[in-house]
Design a protein around this motif. Structure first.
Motif, PDB file in Angstrom:
ATOM      1  N   GLU A 112     -16.651  -4.753  -9.160  1.00 30.01           N
ATOM      2  CA  GLU A 112     -16.248  -6.009  -9.031  1.00 30.01           C
ATOM      3  C   GLU A 112     -16.506  -6.433  -7.496  1.00 30.01           C
ATOM      4  N   GLU A 113     -16.703  -7.804  -7.270  1.00 30.90           N
ATOM      5  CA  GLU A 113     -16.635  -8.325  -6.042  1.00 30.90           C
ATOM      6  C   GLU A 113     -15.684  -9.642  -5.976  1.00 30.90           C
ATOM      7  N   LYS A 114     -14.988  -9.877  -5.113  1.00 34.38           N
ATOM      8  CA  LYS A 114     -14.257 -11.011  -4.895  1.00 34.38           C
ATOM      9  C   LYS A 114     -14.343 -11.452  -3.466  1.00 34.38           C
ATOM     10  N   THR A 115     -14.715 -12.661  -3.133  1.00 34.15           N
ATOM     11  CA  THR A 115     -14.646 -13.230  -1.598  1.00 34.15           C
ATOM     12  C   THR A 115     -13.447 -14.206  -1.492  1.00 34.15           C
ATOM     13  N   PHE A 116     -13.211 -14.152  -0.370  1.00 31.74           N
ATOM     14  CA  PHE A 116     -11.948 -14.745   0.107  1.00 31.74           C
ATOM     15  C   PHE A 116     -12.039 -15.466   1.414  1.00 31.74           C
ATOM     16  N   PRO A 117     -11.712 -16.513   1.680  1.00 31.32           N
ATOM     17  CA  PRO A 117     -11.961 -17.387   2.956  1.00 31.32           C
ATOM     18  C   PRO A 117     -11.447 -16.801   4.205  1.00 31.32           C
ATOM     19  N   ARG A 118     -10.688 -16.086   3.911  1.00 32.21           N
ATOM     20  CA  ARG A 118      -9.822 -15.193   5.157  1.00 32.21           C
ATOM     21  C   ARG A 118      -9.383 -13.613   4.913  1.00 32.21           C
ATOM     22  N   MET A 119      -9.454 -12.943   5.924  1.00 28.07           N
ATOM     23  CA  MET A 119      -9.377 -11.426   5.607  1.00 28.07           C
ATOM     24  C   MET A 119      -7.727 -11.217   5.082  1.00 28.07           C
ATOM     25  N   GLN A 120      -6.722 -11.932   5.617  1.00 28.30           N
ATOM     26  CA  GLN A 120      -5.246 -11.663   5.167  1.00 28.30           C
ATOM     27  C   GLN A 120      -5.242 -12.018   3.643  1.00 28.30           C
ATOM     28  N   GLU A 121      -5.992 -12.890   3.016  1.00 28.14           N
ATOM     29  CA  GLU A 121      -6.243 -13.231   1.703  1.00 28.14           C
ATOM     30  C   GLU A 121      -6.463 -12.173   0.965  1.00 28.14           C
ATOM     31  N   ALA A 122      -7.518 -11.497   1.533  1.00 29.77           N
ATOM     32  CA  ALA A 122      -8.190 -10.220   0.685  1.00 29.77           C
ATOM     33  C   ALA A 122      -7.174  -9.419   0.511  1.00 29.77           C
ATOM     34  N   VAL A 123      -6.450  -9.034   1.848  1.00 24.74           N
ATOM     35  CA  VAL A 123      -5.631  -7.951   1.928  1.00 24.74           C
ATOM     36  C   VAL A 123      -4.396  -8.209   1.007  1.00 24.74           C
ATOM     37  N   ASP A 124      -3.878  -9.378   0.939  1.00 22.46           N
ATOM     38  CA  ASP A 124      -2.943  -9.899  -0.019  1.00 22.46           C
ATOM     39  C   ASP A 124      -3.269  -9.472  -1.417  1.00 22.46           C
ATOM     40  N   TYR A 125      -4.507 -10.034  -1.888  1.00 22.87           N
ATOM     41  CA  TYR A 125      -4.861  -9.581  -3.195  1.00 22.87           C
ATOM     42  C   TYR A 125      -5.187  -8.261  -3.535  1.00 22.87           C
ATOM     43  N   LEU A 126      -5.691  -7.373  -2.676  1.00 22.50           N
ATOM     44  CA  LEU A 126      -5.336  -6.109  -3.061  1.00 22.50           C
ATOM     45  C   LEU A 126      -4.074  -5.467  -3.139  1.00 22.50           C
ATOM     46  N   LYS A 127      -3.055  -6.017  -2.287  1.00 21.53           N
ATOM     47  CA  LYS A 127      -1.685  -5.515  -2.443  1.00 21.53           C
ATOM     48  C   LYS A 127      -1.012  -5.842  -3.910  1.00 21.53           C
ATOM     49  N   SER A 128      -1.682  -7.097  -4.387  1.00 14.54           N
ATOM     50  CA  SER A 128      -0.958  -7.596  -5.809  1.00 14.54           C
ATOM     51  C   SER A 128      -1.584  -7.050  -7.031  1.00 14.54           C
ATOM     52  N   LEU A 129      -2.672  -5.964  -6.824  1.00 13.69           N
ATOM     53  CA  LEU A 129      -3.117  -5.407  -7.944  1.00 13.69           C
ATOM     54  C   LEU A 129      -2.261  -4.181  -8.623  1.00 13.69           C
ATOM     55  N   ASP A 130      -2.084  -4.208  -9.937  1.00 12.77           N
ATOM     56  CA  ASP A 130      -1.344  -3.329 -10.541  1.00 12.77           C
ATOM     57  C   ASP A 130      -1.427  -1.759 -10.508  1.00 12.77           C
ATOM     58  N   ALA A 131      -3.055  -1.599 -10.563  1.00 11.68           N
ATOM     59  CA  ALA A 131      -3.616  -0.429 -10.446  1.00 11.68           C
ATOM     60  C   ALA A 131      -4.737  -0.492  -9.462  1.00 11.68           C
ATOM     61  N   PRO A 132      -4.482   0.502  -8.383  1.00 17.49           N
ATOM     62  CA  PRO A 132      -5.315   0.674  -7.335  1.00 17.49           C
ATOM     63  C   PRO A 132      -6.703   0.954  -8.030  1.00 17.49           C
ATOM     64  N   PRO A 133      -7.841   0.516  -7.429  1.00 17.41           N
ATOM     65  CA  PRO A 133      -9.137   0.842  -7.832  1.00 17.41           C
ATOM     66  C   PRO A 133      -9.500   2.223  -7.599  1.00 17.41           C
ATOM     67  N   LEU A 134     -10.540   2.706  -7.993  1.00 21.83           N
ATOM     68  CA  LEU A 134     -11.196   4.080  -7.629  1.00 21.83           C
ATOM     69  C   LEU A 134     -11.639   3.989  -6.183  1.00 21.83           C
ATOM     70  N   GLY A 135     -12.480   2.813  -5.784  1.00 21.94           N
ATOM     71  CA  GLY A 135     -12.958   2.887  -4.580  1.00 21.94           C
ATOM     72  C   GLY A 135     -12.943   1.373  -4.254  1.00 21.94           C
ATOM     73  N   ILE A 136     -12.720   1.195  -2.710  1.00 25.35           N
ATOM     74  CA  ILE A 136     -12.619  -0.229  -2.127  1.00 25.35           C
ATOM     75  C   ILE A 136     -13.277  -0.209  -0.790  1.00 25.35           C
ATOM     76  N   VAL A 137     -14.306  -1.212  -0.740  1.00 31.00           N
ATOM     77  CA  VAL A 137     -14.762  -1.448   0.675  1.00 31.00           C
ATOM     78  C   VAL A 137     -14.653  -3.112   0.908  1.00 31.00           C
ATOM     79  N   LEU A 138     -14.052  -3.189   2.145  1.00 33.22           N
ATOM     80  CA  LEU A 138     -13.940  -4.397   2.557  1.00 33.22           C
ATOM     81  C   LEU A 138     -15.091  -4.994   3.517  1.00 33.22           C
ATOM     82  N   HIS A 139     -15.785  -6.257   3.228  1.00 40.49           N
ATOM     83  CA  HIS A 139     -16.967  -6.508   4.029  1.00 40.49           C
ATOM     84  C   HIS A 139     -16.440  -8.032   4.650  1.00 40.49           C
ATOM     85  N   ILE A 140     -16.505  -7.651   5.891  1.00 38.60           N
ATOM     86  CA  ILE A 140     -16.058  -8.854   6.908  1.00 38.60           C
ATOM     87  C   ILE A 140     -17.504  -9.639   7.131  1.00 38.60           C
ATOM     88  N   ARG A 141     -17.420 -10.956   7.002  1.00 37.12           N
ATOM     89  CA  ARG A 141     -18.642 -11.700   7.121  1.00 37.12           C
ATOM     90  C   ARG A 141     -18.500 -12.378   8.715  1.00 37.12           C
TER      91      ARG A 141
END
Length: 81
Positions: free
Chosen positions: A31-60
């Motif tokens: 899956e891919e999700k895009t957020f307007p700010r980095m902090q929002e992306a990190v907050d989203y990851l923190k809210s996940l119930d189960a951690p994904p197997l792999g994660i990569v953050l891409h800053i534009r």
């Protein structure tokens, strides 16, 4: 993970940049999700119930993607409240 990596410094530099999270739920589902700010992306990851197997953050920034691997993402999640 780089010993010199600083979550707070990273947020200060890239915090206002659009951020896309690419994460792998299982071998077949990415899956891919895009957020307007980095902090929002990190907050989203923190809210996940189960951690994904792999994660990569891409800053534009300036038309380029700057990837952050799973170890640096984990450090961002630990250090940024």
């Amino acid at each position: 993970m780089s010993d010199n990596f600083s979550a707070k410094e990273t947020l200060a530099i890239y915090g206002e940049c659009a951020t896309t999270i690419t994460f792998v739920r299982d071998r077949f589902l990415t899956e891919e999700k895009t957020f307007p700010r980095m902090q929002e992306a990190v907050d989203y990851l923190k809210s996940l119930d189960a951690p994904p197997l792999g994660i990569v953050l891409h800053i534009r920034l300036h038309g380029r993607n700057i990837p952050f691997d799973r170890d640096n993402v984990a450090k961002l999640m630990r250090e940024l409240l």
